[in-house]
Design a protein around this motif. Structure first.
Motif, short mmCIF file in Angstrom:
data_model
loop_
_atom_site.label_atom_id
_atom_site.label_comp_id
_atom_site.label_asym_id
_atom_site.label_seq_id
_atom_site.Cartn_x
_atom_site.Cartn_y
_atom_site.Cartn_z
N ALA A 123 0.83 -1.21 0.00
CA ALA A 123 0.00 0.00 0.00
C ALA A 123 0.86 1.25 0.00
CB ALA A 123 -0.93 -0.01 1.21
N ALA A 124 1.94 1.25 0.79
CA ALA A 124 2.82 2.41 0.84
C ALA A 124 3.48 2.66 -0.52
CB ALA A 124 3.87 2.22 1.92
N ALA A 125 3.91 1.58 -1.20
CA ALA A 125 4.54 1.74 -2.52
C ALA A 125 3.55 2.30 -3.53
CB ALA A 125 5.09 0.39 -2.99
N ILE A 126 2.31 1.83 -3.49
CA ILE A 126 1.29 2.33 -4.42
C ILE A 126 0.99 3.80 -4.14
CG2 ILE A 126 -1.12 2.11 -5.12
CD1 ILE A 126 -0.86 -0.90 -4.58
N GLU A 127 0.83 4.15 -2.86
CA GLU A 127 0.53 5.54 -2.49
C GLU A 127 1.68 6.47 -2.84
OE1 GLU A 127 -2.31 4.26 1.30
OE2 GLU A 127 -0.21 4.81 1.58
N ASN A 128 2.91 5.97 -2.83
CA ASN A 128 4.06 6.79 -3.19
C ASN A 128 4.13 7.05 -4.69
OD1 ASN A 128 6.80 7.98 -2.48
ND2 ASN A 128 7.40 6.43 -3.98
N ALA A 129 3.60 6.09 -5.48
CA ALA A 129 3.73 6.19 -6.93
C ALA A 129 2.51 6.78 -7.62
CB ALA A 129 4.02 4.80 -7.52
N ILE A 130 1.33 6.65 -7.03
CA ILE A 130 0.10 7.05 -7.71
C ILE A 130 -0.66 8.04 -6.85
CG2 ILE A 130 -2.04 6.21 -8.75
CD1 ILE A 130 -0.74 3.49 -9.06
N GLY A 131 -1.15 9.10 -7.48
CA GLY A 131 -1.93 10.11 -6.76
C GLY A 131 -3.36 9.66 -6.54
N ALA A 132 -4.08 10.46 -5.75
CA ALA A 132 -5.46 10.09 -5.39
C ALA A 132 -6.37 10.02 -6.60
CB ALA A 132 -6.01 11.09 -4.37
N THR A 133 -6.09 10.79 -7.66
CA THR A 133 -6.94 10.78 -8.86
C THR A 133 -6.45 9.81 -9.93
OG1 THR A 133 -5.68 12.65 -9.76
CG2 THR A 133 -7.66 13.15 -8.47
N GLY A 134 -5.41 9.04 -9.62
CA GLY A 134 -4.95 8.01 -10.55
C GLY A 134 -3.76 8.42 -11.40
N GLU A 135 -3.21 9.60 -11.23
CA GLU A 135 -2.06 10.01 -12.03
C GLU A 135 -0.78 9.43 -11.42
OE1 GLU A 135 -2.22 13.14 -8.80
OE2 GLU A 135 -3.60 11.85 -9.95
#
Length: 772
Positions: free
Chosen positions: A126-138
């Protein structure tokens, strides 16, 4: 369990209501597949979970899955080696965070924590995904170091191309050839809209033309190199983004087992919280489960009727003294609803659901058989009797001890005599097998069967003969009348038809109906009397409880007051003991001071005696002064009268209102009445006594302050010369003027170290103790 029987009991409708309260798809699927357990321990565990879920929601009403998504398709794609898009990756991260939060919330509740015991949400994913992708999917620039650099190059290429394009569309040579002075894109390449007739005048590549053919979109040769550079930068950026997404997908693939377990745990907890929410909406209670086949429900309500509004609860018992219950009463009186309530609540209890009842004991049964409703079918050539009989045959084929059978209108749909005989045979067979049975009927033969057969009990649905309406209350013990004529009359059947129908009744039937109506009337009156008695008993119990609470309150206050009094008494006793010890210490100190004073006086007498023995002195010449003679006292202006002289040389003199006790050496004869003094044989008159003896107290009560201060000053001087350390000045209480003057003089007197009011045993405020 027979799914057809559960459908007839309307368990699917309860499942749908439960599914509406779930938060995500896996939990909803569990709710829709809810099925009763046949194991008592498993049923108790499910009830424990529901109770814990209600406790959690009471403590934290906002508890829930909070953003969990159905990620099962994404997990399957990742397991097959596919790459997930940003939206799918964000859903995985949100689900992990929701699980992390919910698992922490349920930790204090063991039944709920057990559901998440083996779940390990991969928070690093989850931390890796949150670091790479913004809340709107960019995809964020920080997703990798290379991506940030590539995007910087891309922005620079865009800026160079834009600069070239701005200069191009503003040039006078090209401006007249353009349809509009704008820049647009075709196929990902920047182009300019050129008028069709001037297409040959603009060197470049034609990418498109308008629908009318009036405009062609040309990429000028001047910007072709910049366009190529931009396309290359975009391609490199896209490849890096795809690489990042694939890398994150592979991390999910490696954690897929943990994510599967986490999703399963979330679904189970979602179902439990939905059960808790449903129980709260029904104002339900936890049932007491048993394996002995005992059913005892108080104010039990059908849950679907509760959802619709007000509903009349029923009190029903089954098992124990009797295992077969025959329910009779009027049509539309609630017999079928009572059967459904018994069956549905039994199934719900085994599913772990709380029951809409004030309280209840419910058996965990192996199977439920239900013949409820009319399943006649033209297509299957089934009549009403045939459809009922088919369900009865299935029940008799499999029902055993530990099962529950619900038979609506058993034996109906055929000849009444044969139907009644068949119904009695069915009930006898099930009774012998030990099956719990609840059946409804209108047959009077079954009413008599229930009265005369051990293990079988009658019950009736109450009917109000005044309003000609059913009350939907169940009463166990007496059969009920069908009241067909009364219901027909209420529904509008012509009275002449009813009168003609009455003539066709047998006298035996009329007698039985009258007996049942009379029994119903008496039972209703008795129930009313019992209800009044119950209310009175409840009021008396409330009054007794209130009186007991008041008595407890008074007793508690009395005990608190007694404890306070004891504490105060203990404190007073402690203070008294402390004062006693202080008084004893003061007494010891006073005794010691007296001993010291006595020792000093003895020392002075010894020194005087020694001096008298070693140095010869001339005996003083004495002038005799008779008691009652006028005398002058040194330091006192007013003459006095000698009253007495003791053997220690102390004289008592009355000088006006003043009474003095002074050494006799301080007296002189006063002039006589004729102006002549008594004969004097020396320069100083004396009276026999010790000149060095100084009393330890001075009594100046009644003296004026000026006179008293003169006497006090001389007394303090004499005491200091004699070596006395402690004195008592007696001045009396009176108005306090003399005491005030004495103590003011003592305050500034050079011979006085300290002074204080005398103790209670030495005169209190009427005397002052002086330390020289």
């Amino acid at each position: 369990m027979n799914e057809g029987a559960l459908a007839r009991l309307e368990l699917p409708a309860v499942r749908r209501l439960l599914a509406e309260r779930t938060a995500f798809a896996p939990g909803r699927e569990l709710a829709e597949a809810l099925f009763p357990t046949t194991d008592l321990r498993e049923a108790e565990r499910l009830q424990d979970e529901t109770a814990a879920g209600r406790d959690l929601l009471r403590q934290s009403p906002s508890s829930g899955l909070r953003g969990a998504r159905d990620i099962r398709d994404s997990l399957r794609r990742a397991k097959l080696g596919g790459a997930l898009d940003p939206v799918q990756l964000i859903a995985v991260a949100d689900t992990i965070r929701a699980a992390e939060h919910l698992f922490a919330e349920v930790r204090p509740y063991p039944p709920l924590a057990a559901r998440a015991r083996f779940a390990r949400p991969p928070t690093d994913v989850a931390a890796a995904i949150e670091n790479a992708i913004g809340a709107t999917g960019e995809i964020l620039d920080r997703a990798s170091g290379r991506l940030g650099s590539l995007r910087a190059n891309l922005r620079a290429a865009q800026a160079r191309l834009q600069q070239r394009l701005d200069g191009l569309v503003r040039s006078p040579e090209l401006l007249r050839l353009l349809q509009d002075p704008i820049v647009t894109q075709r196929g990902g390449r920047y182009v300019v809209p050129v008028k069709a007739e001037h297409r040959a005048a603009v060197k470049g590549i034609v990418h498109d033309q308008s629908a009318s053919g009036q405009t062609v979109f040309i990429e000028p040769l001047e910007i072709m190199e910049a366009n190529n550079a931009l396309r290359e930068a975009e391609l490199a950026e896209r490849i890096e983004v795809e690489r990042i997404l694939d890398e994150l997908s592979r991390r999910i693939e490696k954690s897929s087992e943990d994510l599967d377990v986490t999703t399963t745990a979330l679904a189970a907890l979602d179902l439990i919280l939905a059960k808790a929410l449903y129980a709260d909406s029904l104002q339900a209670t936890r049932p007491e489960l048993n394996a002995e086949g005992i059913l005892d429900l108080v104010d039990a309500r059908h849950p679907l009727l509760v959802e619709q509004g007000s509903v009349v609860g029923v009190d029903v018992r089954l098992g124990g003294e009797f295992r077969v219950l025959v329910v009779t009463g009027p049509n539309t009186g609630g017999k079928t609803v009572t059967l459904k309530t018994i069956g549905l609540l039994t199934a719900m209890a085994s599913c772990g659901l709380a029951l809409p009842a004030d309280r209840g004991r419910v058996p965990v049964v192996r199977r439920i058989f239900a013949d409820i409703g009319d399943e006649q079918s033209i297509a299957q050539s089934l009549s009403t009797f045939s459809s009922h009989l088919r369900n009865v045959v299935a029940t008799l084929a499999d029902a055993e001890r530990g099962d529950l059978a619900l038979l609506d209108e058993v034996g109906a749909g055929t000849d009444p005599d044969e139907g009644a005989a068949l119904a009695m045979a069915v009930l006898e067979t099930l009774l012998e097998r030990g099956v719990l049975v609840a059946a409804t009927t209108h047959y009077p033969e079954l009413k008599a069967f229930a009265l005369n057969t051990p293990g079988v009990r009658n019950a009736s649905m109450e009917f109000d003969s005044n309003t000609l309406r059913p009350t939907f209350r169940l009463h166990i013990g007496l059969p009920g009348a069908s009241n067909a004529f009364a219901i027909a009359e209420r529904l509008g059947l012509d009275k002449s038809v009813l009168a003609r129908a009455d003539t066709h009744l047998s006298e035996l039937h009329r007698s039985l109906e009258r007996t049942l109506l009379e029994a119903e009337r008496q039972r209703t009156e008795l129930s009313s009397a019992l209800e009044e008695a119950r209310v009175s008993a409840a009021d008396a119990a409330d009054a007794t409880t209130g009186a007991q609470r008041e008595a407890d309150r008074v007793r508690d206050e009395a005990q608190r007051a007694l404890r306070r009094a004891r504490a105060e008494a203990d404190e007073l006793l402690l203070q008294a003991r402390r004062a006693l010890r202080q008084a004893e210490d003061a007494r010891d100190r006073a005794a010691k001071r007296n001993l010291v004073d006595d020792a000093r006086a003895a020392l002075a007498e010894a020194e005087t005696a020694r001096a008298a023995a070693s140095t010869p002195t001339v005996a003083p010449v004495t002038v005799p002064i008779a008691i009652g003679s006028p005398v002058n006292v040194e330091g006192v202006a007013e003459p006095g009268t000698l009253l007495a002289v003791d053997d220690r040389g102390m004289a008592d003199v009355a000088a006006g209102a003043l009474r003095l006790r002074v050494p006799a050496t301080q007296l002189r004869p006063a002039p006589g009445a004729g102006g002549q003094s008594p004969p004097i044989r020396s320069n100083r008159p004396v009276i026999q006594g010790s000149a060095s003896s100084v009393p330890l107290q001075l009594d100046i009560r009644g003296a004026r302050p000026e006179e008293a201060l003169e006497v006090l000053d001389r007394y303090l001087n004499d005491a200091a010369v004699a070596g006395v350390g402690r004195l008592r000045i007696i001045h009396g209480k009176g108005t306090g003027a003399l005491r005030t003057a004495i103590r003011a003089a003592l305050t500034n007197h050079p011979l006085v170290r300290t002074y204080e009011a005398a103790g209670a045993s030495e005169g209190g405020d009427g005397a002052t103790i002086v330390t020289l």
